[in-house]
Motif scaffolding. Structure first.
Motif, PDB file in Angstrom:
ATOM      1  N   LYS A  85       4.468  -5.078  -6.865  1.00 21.59           N
ATOM      2  CA  LYS A  85       5.819  -4.519  -6.825  1.00 21.59           C
ATOM      3  C   LYS A  85       5.817  -3.156  -6.129  1.00 21.59           C
ATOM      4  CE  LYS A  85       8.950  -6.177  -8.169  1.00 21.59           C
ATOM      5  NZ  LYS A  85       9.845  -7.171  -7.533  1.00 21.59           N
ATOM      6  N   GLY A  86       4.746  -2.376  -6.333  1.00 21.30           N
ATOM      7  CA  GLY A  86       4.651  -1.079  -5.676  1.00 21.30           C
ATOM      8  C   GLY A  86       4.703  -1.216  -4.164  1.00 21.30           C
ATOM      9  N   PHE A  87       3.958  -2.197  -3.621  1.00 23.36           N
ATOM     10  CA  PHE A  87       4.004  -2.433  -2.173  1.00 23.36           C
ATOM     11  C   PHE A  87       5.394  -2.911  -1.747  1.00 23.36           C
ATOM     12  CE2 PHE A  87      -0.692  -3.044  -2.773  1.00 23.36           C
ATOM     13  CZ  PHE A  87      -1.105  -2.021  -1.934  1.00 23.36           C
ATOM     14  N   GLU A  88       6.014  -3.736  -2.579  1.00 22.14           N
ATOM     15  CA  GLU A  88       7.359  -4.234  -2.259  1.00 22.14           C
ATOM     16  C   GLU A  88       8.361  -3.082  -2.228  1.00 22.14           C
ATOM     17  OE1 GLU A  88       8.679  -7.290  -4.893  1.00 22.14           O
ATOM     18  OE2 GLU A  88       7.134  -8.707  -4.283  1.00 22.14           O
ATOM     19  N   TRP A  89       8.356  -2.233  -3.268  1.00 20.90           N
ATOM     20  CA  TRP A  89       9.289  -1.116  -3.337  1.00 20.90           C
ATOM     21  C   TRP A  89       9.077  -0.132  -2.186  1.00 20.90           C
ATOM     22  CZ3 TRP A  89       7.733  -0.721  -9.144  1.00 20.90           C
ATOM     23  CH2 TRP A  89       8.441  -1.692  -9.870  1.00 20.90           C
ATOM     24  N   ALA A  90       7.831  -0.044  -1.723  1.00 14.92           N
ATOM     25  CA  ALA A  90       7.549   0.855  -0.596  1.00 14.92           C
ATOM     26  C   ALA A  90       7.954   0.237   0.744  1.00 14.92           C
ATOM     27  CB  ALA A  90       6.045   1.180  -0.574  1.00 14.92           C
ATOM     28  N   GLY A  91       8.388  -1.018   0.707  1.00 16.63           N
ATOM     29  CA  GLY A  91       8.815  -1.696   1.936  1.00 16.63           C
ATOM     30  C   GLY A  91       7.665  -2.082   2.844  1.00 16.63           C
ATOM     31  N   LYS A 145      -0.901  -8.906   3.824  1.00 25.00           N
ATOM     32  CA  LYS A 145      -0.950  -8.144   5.079  1.00 25.00           C
ATOM     33  C   LYS A 145       0.019  -6.949   5.019  1.00 25.00           C
ATOM     34  CE  LYS A 145      -3.824 -11.098   6.963  1.00 25.00           C
ATOM     35  NZ  LYS A 145      -4.155 -11.861   5.749  1.00 25.00           N
ATOM     36  N   THR A 146      -0.058  -6.196   3.932  1.00 30.79           N
ATOM     37  CA  THR A 146       0.825  -5.038   3.766  1.00 30.79           C
ATOM     38  C   THR A 146       0.522  -3.997   4.839  1.00 30.79           C
ATOM     39  OG1 THR A 146      -0.667  -3.908   2.244  1.00 30.79           O
ATOM     40  CG2 THR A 146       0.930  -5.420   1.289  1.00 30.79           C
ATOM     41  N   GLN A 147       1.553  -3.303   5.270  1.00 34.30           N
ATOM     42  CA  GLN A 147       1.412  -2.261   6.280  1.00 34.30           C
ATOM     43  C   GLN A 147       2.362  -1.123   5.974  1.00 34.30           C
ATOM     44  OE1 GLN A 147       2.099  -4.093  10.102  1.00 34.30           O
ATOM     45  NE2 GLN A 147      -0.019  -4.766  10.297  1.00 34.30           N
ATOM     46  N   GLY A 148       1.860   0.109   6.084  1.00 31.13           N
ATOM     47  CA  GLY A 148       2.697   1.272   5.833  1.00 31.13           C
ATOM     48  C   GLY A 148       1.888   2.418   5.270  1.00 31.13           C
ATOM     49  N   ASP A 149       2.575   3.471   4.890  1.00 31.56           N
ATOM     50  CA  ASP A 149       1.900   4.699   4.456  1.00 31.56           C
ATOM     51  C   ASP A 149       1.154   4.521   3.133  1.00 31.56           C
ATOM     52  OD1 ASP A 149       2.628   6.382   6.619  1.00 31.56           O
ATOM     53  OD2 ASP A 149       4.656   6.550   5.812  1.00 31.56           O
ATOM     54  N   VAL A 150       1.702   3.725   2.210  1.00 40.38           N
ATOM     55  CA  VAL A 150       1.011   3.508   0.931  1.00 40.38           C
ATOM     56  C   VAL A 150      -0.307   2.773   1.177  1.00 40.38           C
ATOM     57  CG1 VAL A 150       1.110   2.338  -1.302  1.00 40.38           C
ATOM     58  CG2 VAL A 150       3.112   3.565  -0.459  1.00 40.38           C
ATOM     59  N   THR A 151      -0.257   1.730   2.001  1.00 44.03           N
ATOM     60  CA  THR A 151      -1.474   0.976   2.325  1.00 44.03           C
ATOM     61  C   THR A 151      -2.498   1.874   3.011  1.00 44.03           C
ATOM     62  OG1 THR A 151      -0.189  -1.059   2.568  1.00 44.03           O
ATOM     63  CG2 THR A 151      -2.380  -1.032   3.546  1.00 44.03           C
ATOM     64  N   LYS A 152      -2.052   2.664   3.988  1.00 44.23           N
ATOM     65  CA  LYS A 152      -2.958   3.551   4.729  1.00 44.23           C
ATOM     66  C   LYS A 152      -3.594   4.595   3.818  1.00 44.23           C
ATOM     67  CE  LYS A 152      -0.423   3.218   9.090  1.00 44.23           C
ATOM     68  NZ  LYS A 152       0.486   3.953  10.008  1.00 44.23           N
ATOM     69  N   THR A 153      -2.859   5.016   2.792  1.00 47.43           N
ATOM     70  CA  THR A 153      -3.389   6.020   1.864  1.00 47.43           C
ATOM     71  C   THR A 153      -4.307   5.385   0.831  1.00 47.43           C
ATOM     72  OG1 THR A 153      -1.328   7.270   2.114  1.00 47.43           O
ATOM     73  CG2 THR A 153      -2.756   7.880   0.270  1.00 47.43           C
ATOM     74  N   LEU A 154      -3.926   4.214   0.333  1.00 52.19           N
ATOM     75  CA  LEU A 154      -4.679   3.561  -0.740  1.00 52.19           C
ATOM     76  C   LEU A 154      -6.103   3.208  -0.321  1.00 52.19           C
ATOM     77  CD1 LEU A 154      -4.858   2.088  -3.522  1.00 52.19           C
ATOM     78  CD2 LEU A 154      -4.055   0.040  -2.319  1.00 52.19           C
ATOM     79  N   ILE A 155      -6.268   2.671   0.884  1.00 54.71           N
ATOM     80  CA  ILE A 155      -7.572   2.131   1.273  1.00 54.71           C
ATOM     81  C   ILE A 155      -8.646   3.221   1.327  1.00 54.71           C
ATOM     82  CG2 ILE A 155      -8.838   0.963   3.111  1.00 54.71           C
ATOM     83  CD1 ILE A 155      -6.347  -0.732   3.593  1.00 54.71           C
ATOM     84  N   PRO A 156      -8.450   4.331   2.043  1.00 52.73           N
ATOM     85  CA  PRO A 156      -9.479   5.379   1.978  1.00 52.73           C
ATOM     86  C   PRO A 156      -9.567   6.033   0.605  1.00 52.73           C
ATOM     87  CG  PRO A 156      -7.612   6.128   3.290  1.00 52.73           C
ATOM     88  CD  PRO A 156      -7.404   4.673   3.036  1.00 52.73           C
ATOM     89  N   MET A 157      -8.449   6.084  -0.117  1.00 51.74           N
ATOM     90  CA  MET A 157      -8.470   6.682  -1.455  1.00 51.74           C
ATOM     91  C   MET A 157      -9.369   5.877  -2.393  1.00 51.74           C
ATOM     92  SD  MET A 157      -5.318   7.672  -4.017  1.00 51.74           S
ATOM     93  CE  MET A 157      -4.843   9.097  -3.060  1.00 51.74           C
ATOM     94  N   ALA A 158      -9.456   4.569  -2.183  1.00 53.22           N
ATOM     95  CA  ALA A 158     -10.315   3.736  -3.034  1.00 53.22           C
ATOM     96  C   ALA A 158     -11.759   4.217  -2.970  1.00 53.22           C
ATOM     97  CB  ALA A 158     -10.225   2.276  -2.591  1.00 53.22           C
ATOM     98  N   ALA A 159     -12.210   4.628  -1.779  1.00 55.99           N
ATOM     99  CA  ALA A 159     -13.581   5.132  -1.637  1.00 55.99           C
ATOM    100  C   ALA A 159     -13.750   6.462  -2.356  1.00 55.99           C
ATOM    101  CB  ALA A 159     -13.935   5.283  -0.159  1.00 55.99           C
ATOM    102  N   LEU A 160     -12.801   7.378  -2.157  1.00 50.66           N
ATOM    103  CA  LEU A 160     -12.883   8.696  -2.797  1.00 50.66           C
ATOM    104  C   LEU A 160     -12.763   8.574  -4.314  1.00 50.66           C
ATOM    105  CD1 LEU A 160     -10.589  10.736  -0.355  1.00 50.66           C
ATOM    106  CD2 LEU A 160     -13.082  10.845  -0.525  1.00 50.66           C
TER     107      LEU A 160
END
Length: 406
Positions: free
Chosen positions: A395-401, A145-160
Motif C-alpha cells: 500500500k505504501g508503494f501504491e500511495w506513493a504512486g 516493477k515499482t518506480q519512483g523516489d520511495v523505491t530509489k530511497t528504499l533500495i540503498p537504505m536496505a544496505a545501510l
C-alpha cells in the motif's frame, strides 16, 4: 537426501502457485510464499521438515541464495545514482533505525519497571526492533516493477539499515551479556561483523567486474555471476566458521557489496543488460529465501500472543514510520518519501528471529525467565507483523504512486 530434495522442489512449486493465486487478489505474491512456508513447514504440515530446514547443506544453499538476493540491492548502489541522496539517505536511515531502538526500549523500560522485570531486557527488545528485513519489500519492488523516489530511497537504505541494525543489536547484546554474566562478545568484533562482509564482497566483485565489462551472452553472464556469488558465499562460510566466535556474518550484505562493486565498474547500458539477464533466476531465488523466512514461523504463536506482542508491533511500527518521516523531512527528501517510506520498512520476520535466537542464547544460562519473555513475544510478533507488514508495504508503494498502471 534425494527424497528431501524432491520434497523441497514440491514445496517451491506449491509456493509459486500460491503466490500466483494471491497475486490474483491484487496482493503481493510474497504473502503467498510466506504463508506457504508456514503451512508447509515444520510447525504445520511438515512437508518442509525440520530435518531439511536444519540440514547443513540446505543452510549453505540458502546462504548462496541470500548472497544472490543481495544482487538486487547492490546493483542500485551505483555512485552516480545515490550521490544526490548520500547525506539525506544516511541521516534518514539513522533517524528511523535509532528512533525505533530508542522508542521501543523506552516504552518497554517503563513497562518492565512497573512489572519488576529487569530493564536491560527492554534494550534487547529495542535492538531487535530496529532491524528491517529487506527481502519482503524488495520482492514487492521486483514483482510490481515499482518506480519512483520511495523505491530509489528504499533500495540503498536496505544496505545501510542492515549495517546499523547489526552494530546496535550486537553492541546491546555485548553490554547486556557483560552486565548479567561478566562474559559476552568482545566489542571489537562488532565492527568486524560490518566491515568483513563488505570486504569479502569487494574482493570477489572486482574480478567479476572485469569479467562482466565485455558484452557476453546471457548464459555466460549468468555463469559468471553464479560462480562469483558462490565463491563469495564460500569465503563468507569459512570466515564464519574459523574467524568468528559464532556464525554471525550477513550473507546478504556480502552479496550487496559484491554487486555494488561490479555495478560501479561496468557501463550503465551493460549493467541494465546484466540485471535483465539475471532477473529470472533472481525471481526463483526470492521464492526460496522467503519460504525459508516463513518456515520457522509457528502459526500457534498467534494464539499465544499477549500484551507485550501487541505493544511491540505497534511501537515498532510507530518508530519506523515517524522516524523515517522526520528524517526525510529534516533532510528535504521528496514529499512521497516523507509520507510513505516508513510503510515499506515494516517487514521484519527473518532478521528478528535470528536476533531473537542470539538474545535467547545470551540470556538462557543466567536469566531464563527473560529469555522466555523475549522468545514468546518476538515469535508471535514475527507471524502477525509479517502478514500485516507485507500488505502495508505494498500500500505504501501504491500511495506513493509508484505502482505501474495496470
Amino acid at each position: 537426501m534425494p527424497g528431501l530434495l524432491i520434497r523441497w522442489g514440491i514445496v517451491v512449486v506449491i509456493a509459486f502457485l500460491i503466490g500466483k493465486g494471491v497475486s490474483k487478489l491484487r496482493l503481493p505474491a510474497i504473502l503467498g510464499w510466506l504463508i506457504a512456508g508456514m503451512v508447509l513447514g515444520p510447525y504445520a504440515l511438515g512437508i518442509l521438515p525440520d530435518e531439511l530446514v536444519n540440514a547443513g547443506w540446505y543452510q549453505n544453499i540458502i546462504h548462496v541464495l541470500e548472497c544472490a538476493v543481495g544482487f538486487m540491492i547492490g546493483t542500485e548502489l551505483v555512485w552516480k545514482k545515490i550521490k544526490n541522496y548520500g547525506k539525506a539517505l544516511i541521516l534518514t536511515t539513522l533517524a528511523q533505525s535509532l528512533g525505533t531502538f530508542l522508542l521501543v526500549s523506552g516504552v518497554f523500560s517503563v513497562i518492565f519497571v512497573l512489572r519488576d522485570i529487569p530493564v536491560y531486557l527492554a534494550f534487547l527488545f529495542g535492538g531487535i526492533a530496529l532491524a528491517t528485513a529487506p527481502a519482503p519489500a524488495l520482492s514487492i519492488v521486483q514483482e510490481f516493477k515499482t518506480q519512483g523516489d520511495v523505491t530509489k530511497t528504499l533500495i540503498p537504505m536496505a544496505a545501510l539499515d542492515d549495517m546499523v541494525g547489526v552494530a546496535v543489536f550486537f553492541t546491546t547484546v555485548a553490554v547486556v551479556s557483560r552486565q548479567i554474566s561478566g562474559n559476552g562478545m568482545p566489542l571489537y568484533m562488532i565492527p568486524v561483523m560490518i566491515v568483513l562482509p563488505i570486504l569479502i564482497g569487494i574482493l570477489t566483485g572486482v574480478p567479476a567486474g572485469r569479467l562482466l565489462k565485455k558484452d557476453r551472452t546471457t548464459p555466460q553472464t549468468i555463469m559468471i555471476l553464479m560462480g562469483m556469488i558462490t565463491v563469495t558465499a564460500c569465503i563468507g562460510y569459512f570466515c564464519n566458521m574459523y574467524l568468528m566466535p559464532s556464525p554471525l556474518l550477513n550473507y546478504m550484505l556480502m552479496g550487496m557489496a559484491f554487486s555494488a562493486t561490479f555495478s560501479n565498474m561496468v557501463t550503465e547500458e551493460r549493467l541494465q543488460r546484466i540485471v535483465v539477464d539475471f532477473n529470472p533466476l533472481l525471481g526463483i531465488f526470492m521464492i526460496v529465501v522467503i519460504l525459508n523466512l516463513g518456515a520457522p514461523l509457528d502459526y500457534h504463536a498467534i494464539l499465544g500472543a499477549g500484551v507485550y506482542t501487541v505493544v511491540y508491533i505497534v511501537v515498532r511500527a510507530f518508530g519506523k514510520y515517524f522516524g523515517a518521516r522526520l528524517g526525510a523531512k529534516a533532510t528535504h527528501m521528496p514529499i512521497t518519501v516523507q509520507k510513505y517510506l516508513g510503510f515499506t520498512l515494516l517487514p521484519h520476520s527473518g532478521v528478528s528471529l535470528v536476533f531473537t535466537g542470539i538474545a535467547v542464547s545470551a540470556l538462557m544460562g543466567t536469566a531464563p525467565e527473560c529469555a522466555e519473555i523475549i522468545q514468546g513475544t518476538i515469535a508471535a510478533a514475527a507471524v502477525i507483523n509479517e502478514i500485516i507488514a507485507v500488505i502495508v508495504a505494498k500500500k505504501g508503494f501504491e500511495w506513493a504512486g509508484e505502482m505501474p498502471v495496470q
